[in-house]
Design a protein around this motif. Structure first.
Motif, PDB file in Angstrom:
ATOM      1  N   ARG A  20      19.989  49.544  30.096  1.00  0.00           N
ATOM      2  CA  ARG A  20      21.205  48.770  29.825  1.00  0.00           C
ATOM      3  C   ARG A  20      22.395  49.657  29.472  1.00  0.00           C
ATOM      4  NH1 ARG A  20      20.178  43.693  31.832  1.00  0.00           N
ATOM      5  NH2 ARG A  20      18.098  43.020  31.164  1.00  0.00           N
ATOM      6  N   HIS A  21      22.194  50.982  29.527  1.00  0.00           N
ATOM      7  CA  HIS A  21      23.260  51.924  29.177  1.00  0.00           C
ATOM      8  C   HIS A  21      23.835  51.591  27.804  1.00  0.00           C
ATOM      9  CE1 HIS A  21      23.013  53.205  33.333  1.00  0.00           C
ATOM     10  NE2 HIS A  21      23.195  51.950  33.702  1.00  0.00           N
ATOM     11  N   ALA A  22      22.950  51.396  26.840  1.00  0.00           N
ATOM     12  CA  ALA A  22      23.367  51.001  25.492  1.00  0.00           C
ATOM     13  C   ALA A  22      22.651  51.849  24.452  1.00  0.00           C
ATOM     14  CB  ALA A  22      23.074  49.525  25.251  1.00  0.00           C
ATOM     15  N   ARG A  23      23.307  52.014  23.334  1.00  0.00           N
ATOM     16  CA  ARG A  23      22.705  52.686  22.185  1.00  0.00           C
ATOM     17  C   ARG A  23      23.074  51.898  20.933  1.00  0.00           C
ATOM     18  NH1 ARG A  23      26.658  58.031  21.722  1.00  0.00           N
ATOM     19  NH2 ARG A  23      28.581  56.894  21.191  1.00  0.00           N
ATOM     20  N   GLY A  24      22.315  52.103  19.883  1.00  0.00           N
ATOM     21  CA  GLY A  24      22.607  51.356  18.666  1.00  0.00           C
ATOM     22  C   GLY A  24      21.966  51.959  17.439  1.00  0.00           C
ATOM     23  N   HIS A 198      33.653  49.063  30.581  1.00  0.00           N
ATOM     24  CA  HIS A 198      34.426  47.904  30.128  1.00  0.00           C
ATOM     25  C   HIS A 198      35.631  47.634  31.005  1.00  0.00           C
ATOM     26  CE1 HIS A 198      37.419  50.676  28.454  1.00  0.00           C
ATOM     27  NE2 HIS A 198      38.180  49.631  28.259  1.00  0.00           N
ATOM     28  N   VAL A 199      36.027  48.593  31.855  1.00  0.00           N
ATOM     29  CA  VAL A 199      37.192  48.355  32.692  1.00  0.00           C
ATOM     30  C   VAL A 199      36.842  47.508  33.909  1.00  0.00           C
ATOM     31  CG1 VAL A 199      38.216  50.529  31.967  1.00  0.00           C
ATOM     32  CG2 VAL A 199      36.917  50.454  34.089  1.00  0.00           C
ATOM     33  N   PRO A 204      27.366  42.848  33.473  1.00  0.00           N
ATOM     34  CA  PRO A 204      26.320  41.996  32.894  1.00  0.00           C
ATOM     35  C   PRO A 204      25.350  42.738  31.990  1.00  0.00           C
ATOM     36  CG  PRO A 204      25.926  42.388  35.238  1.00  0.00           C
ATOM     37  CD  PRO A 204      27.300  42.892  34.942  1.00  0.00           C
ATOM     38  N   GLU A 205      25.171  44.041  32.193  1.00  0.00           N
ATOM     39  CA  GLU A 205      24.232  44.767  31.342  1.00  0.00           C
ATOM     40  C   GLU A 205      24.672  44.714  29.891  1.00  0.00           C
ATOM     41  OE1 GLU A 205      24.267  48.570  33.115  1.00  0.00           O
ATOM     42  OE2 GLU A 205      22.726  48.096  34.604  1.00  0.00           O
ATOM     43  N   GLN A 207      26.844  42.544  28.586  1.00  0.00           N
ATOM     44  CA  GLN A 207      26.860  41.144  28.152  1.00  0.00           C
ATOM     45  C   GLN A 207      25.468  40.684  27.735  1.00  0.00           C
ATOM     46  OE1 GLN A 207      28.521  39.346  31.646  1.00  0.00           O
ATOM     47  NE2 GLN A 207      30.619  39.970  31.152  1.00  0.00           N
ATOM     48  N   HIS A 208      24.448  41.171  28.427  1.00  0.00           N
ATOM     49  CA  HIS A 208      23.059  40.808  28.087  1.00  0.00           C
ATOM     50  C   HIS A 208      22.682  41.372  26.716  1.00  0.00           C
ATOM     51  CE1 HIS A 208      18.742  40.154  28.648  1.00  0.00           C
ATOM     52  NE2 HIS A 208      18.563  41.411  28.248  1.00  0.00           N
ATOM     53  N   VAL A 209      22.944  42.658  26.488  1.00  0.00           N
ATOM     54  CA  VAL A 209      22.610  43.285  25.206  1.00  0.00           C
ATOM     55  C   VAL A 209      23.394  42.633  24.073  1.00  0.00           C
ATOM     56  CG1 VAL A 209      22.751  45.436  23.897  1.00  0.00           C
ATOM     57  CG2 VAL A 209      21.972  45.481  26.257  1.00  0.00           C
ATOM     58  N   GLU A 210      24.667  42.385  24.316  1.00  0.00           N
ATOM     59  CA  GLU A 210      25.528  41.769  23.310  1.00  0.00           C
ATOM     60  C   GLU A 210      25.028  40.384  22.932  1.00  0.00           C
ATOM     61  OE1 GLU A 210      30.331  41.436  22.725  1.00  0.00           O
ATOM     62  OE2 GLU A 210      29.490  40.797  24.639  1.00  0.00           O
ATOM     63  N   ALA A 211      24.622  39.612  23.932  1.00  0.00           N
ATOM     64  CA  ALA A 211      24.133  38.258  23.672  1.00  0.00           C
ATOM     65  C   ALA A 211      22.859  38.283  22.831  1.00  0.00           C
ATOM     66  CB  ALA A 211      23.891  37.530  24.994  1.00  0.00           C
ATOM     67  N   LEU A 212      21.970  39.225  23.113  1.00  0.00           N
ATOM     68  CA  LEU A 212      20.744  39.332  22.329  1.00  0.00           C
ATOM     69  C   LEU A 212      21.054  39.699  20.879  1.00  0.00           C
ATOM     70  CD1 LEU A 212      18.334  41.219  24.777  1.00  0.00           C
ATOM     71  CD2 LEU A 212      18.263  38.800  24.139  1.00  0.00           C
ATOM     72  N   ALA A 213      21.965  40.648  20.690  1.00  0.00           N
ATOM     73  CA  ALA A 213      22.271  41.124  19.341  1.00  0.00           C
ATOM     74  C   ALA A 213      22.897  40.041  18.481  1.00  0.00           C
ATOM     75  CB  ALA A 213      23.184  42.338  19.411  1.00  0.00           C
ATOM     76  N   THR A 214      23.672  39.146  19.076  1.00  0.00           N
ATOM     77  CA  THR A 214      24.326  38.100  18.300  1.00  0.00           C
ATOM     78  C   THR A 214      23.337  37.064  17.777  1.00  0.00           C
ATOM     79  OG1 THR A 214      24.829  36.873  20.339  1.00  0.00           O
ATOM     80  CG2 THR A 214      26.534  38.344  19.489  1.00  0.00           C
ATOM     81  N   THR A 215      22.096  37.092  18.256  1.00  0.00           N
ATOM     82  CA  THR A 215      21.098  36.152  17.744  1.00  0.00           C
ATOM     83  C   THR A 215      20.511  36.605  16.410  1.00  0.00           C
ATOM     84  OG1 THR A 215      19.233  37.214  18.902  1.00  0.00           O
ATOM     85  CG2 THR A 215      20.475  35.538  20.111  1.00  0.00           C
TER      86      THR A 215
END
Length: 306
Positions: A20-24, A198-199, A204-205, A207-215
């Motif tokens: 998902r090209h994400a880190r946290g 973000h540009v 969607p990658e 948006q998917h990670v963000e949606a999961l984290a908001t839960t």
């Protein structure tokens, strides 16, 4: 996933989601937070604000590479109810304090927004890299509802990286405040030089990670009975791969001491030091972070006479 302890406090744990090209990072504060808050008689609203700010500082500070780097979070709002909030992180050590107008604060409700507390102020986030001697600073208005939302705006404006920050607090059975948080960022895809995701009109990658984290709710973030690794597992267990990074232990770390303060005062002209002293020839220096008073005698500076 293996659990680590029935009470998981005062740690930061990092992770990446390659597909998902994400880190946290996830963090939770307990005894360290209590040590910092117990040095002051803050009302509940200010305790909550500082707890969230310290958790945010731990999350951001833990991204520093190499030892001796420092991250500082500073909110200034001259004339506002909260006119100054300062937190910093160095090698896992946290400290922070708040200056506020108690009379005006008492006229607000129980859950005022950040904007109500710090009207027309700004948030400065500063990273001092010890290895490269570089300093990065970004400043954004404090016009958000929470300090986490203000920090999201900082990353979007200063680093052009979509980010998500969620912070939460609650009191345990002994009435002690517990704070937790999660910090997610979307990374540039592929090699250096590619466009920031973000540009694009659609990514969607993220948006998917963000949606999961908001839960993830505040009750889970600040629940000391849930290991931090398990929080990551709960959110992203359906991803093909989640890489956990080594955790960082957190501690209270006010760096004031008599030797350091003496060195600072020694830089002032002798006549200015004399003006600072009381009738007994003692200069009293208060540390805003830990509320400790340091009395120093003028006779300690005999090497620089009047």
């Amino acid at each position: 996933m293996n659990t680590i302890a029935p009470t998981d406090l005062d740690r930061v744990v990092g992770f990446t989601i390659p597909s998902r090209h994400a880190r946290g990072r996830v963090a939770r504060l307990g005894p360290v937070l209590d040590q910092i808050l117990s040095a002051h008689a803050y009302p509940p609203v200010i305790e909550k604000l500082l707890a969230e700010a310290l958790t945010l500082t731990a999350l951001l500070g833990a991204t520093l590479k190499g030892a001796q780097g420092q991250m500082t979070l500073q909110a200034q709002a001259p004339g506002a109810i909260v006119n100054l909030l300062v937190c910093d992180y160095k090698d896992g050590e946290l400290r922070g304090y708040v200056q506020f107008d108690a009379v005006r604060l008492s006229q607000l409700g129980k859950n005022p927004t950040l904007n109500a507390l710090c009207a027309k102020g700004y948030l400065a986030v500063t990273f001092d890299q010890a290895t490269t001697k570089e300093r990065y600073q970004g400043i954004v208005p404090l016009d958000a509802r929470s300090i986490g939302a203000a920090a999201e705006q900082y990353f979007l404006q200063s680093e052009q990286i979509p980010s998500l920050i969620r912070l939460g607090t609650h009191r345990d059975r002994q009435g002690k405040l517990i704070a937790g948080g999660i910090f997610l960022q979307h990374l540039p895809e592929g090699e250096v030089g590619r466009e920031r995701l973000h540009v694009r009109l659609d990514h969607p990658e993220w948006q998917h990670v963000e949606a999961l984290a908001t839960t993830m709710g505040a009750d889970e973030l600040a629940d000391a009975g849930i290991p931090l690794e398990n929080l990551v597992w709960r959110l992203f267990n359906e991803e093909p791969e989640v890489r956990l990074l080594s955790g960082t232990e957190l501690s209270r770390g006010c760096r004031c001491d008599t030797s350091y303060i003496s060195q600072v005062l020694a830089k002032f002209p002798a006549e200015e030091r004399a003006a600072m002293a009381d009738e007994d020839g003692v200069i009293s220096v208060d540390c805003a972070f830990c509320s400790t008073k340091f009395p120093l005698k003028l006779t300690d500076f005999v090497s620089q006479p009047l």
